[in-house]
Motif scaffolding. Structure first.
Motif: not given
Length: 218
Positions: A197-218
């Protein structure tokens, strides 16, 4: 006049089984899900179950997706990033059908699929200037055990990572890279870990969220 007597277990059986109860879904991946439920009862005996599936969260038509002689069923060949609804009904030897069970809804993972694993985020909480993604579920979608994974995703402009747990995390610009640790990198086929899990900060009033999640394995 001689009266004909009903034949036990014969075509005179018109009593349907009870509806299956407790329908649940688990282990949902990009291409499948596992269903289970509580057995129905019948005056003669349940002979099997019909699994019904409909597309989307609403609307659509339920159609038979398979049958099962037990109280579980694995549905495969699903489309990634797609919502499905399921119901189950019981059959007896005379062909009587029970009422359908309650409906369970699943959404297959996707968009974060590369290599042998997927990364599926869940927003635990958010507020005006930040949010917590927990869990970021990593699932092994291959047919063999993986011994390590790497998840990448993109923070929106102006967002900053303020904390993370159960992964080795680095950032480059807005790109975050999270690598498995010794205790959560080994995953059997179909298994997943919900420790990341993780926590992030953002500018006030901004409702965007992270994107482009990708997973790879060796």
């Amino acid at each position: 006049m001689e009266l004909l007597q009903p034949v036990p277990g014969g075509t005179n059986d018109t009593t349907p089984p009870t509806a299956p109860a407790g329908l649940t879904a688990s282990g949902t991946t990009a291409g499948g899900t596992n269903l289970s439920w509580t057995a129905s009862t019948d005056d003669v005996g349940v002979s099997g179950y019909d699994i019904l599936r409909a597309p989307g969260a609403t609307g659509g038509t339920f159609a038979q997706a398979g049958t099962s002689a037990t109280t579980s069923f694995s549905d495969t060949g699903l489309t990634p990033s797609t919502t499905y609804r399921y119901q189950v009904r019981a059959r007896d030897a005379a062909g009587n059908l029970s009422p359908v069970s309650d409906t369970v809804q699943v959404t297959t993972s996707g968009g974060g699929t590369t290599g042998a694993c997927t990364a599926t985020p869940t927003v635990q909480t958010q507020w005006g200037t930040g949010y917590v993604i927990q869990p970021l579920t990593v699932t092994n979608t291959s047919t063999s055990t993986i011994n390590g994974w790497t998840v990448t995703f993109t923070l929106p402009a102006g967002h900053t990572l303020t904390g993370s747990w159960n992964a080795t995390v680095t950032t480059s610009g807005q790109t975050v890279t999270a690598r498995s640790m010794s205790f959560n990198g080994t995953l059997a086929p179909g298994a997943g870990t919900t420790s990341l899990g993780f926590q992030a900060g953002r500018p006030g009033g901004d409702t965007a969220l992270p994107s482009g999640y990708a997973c790879t394995s060796p």
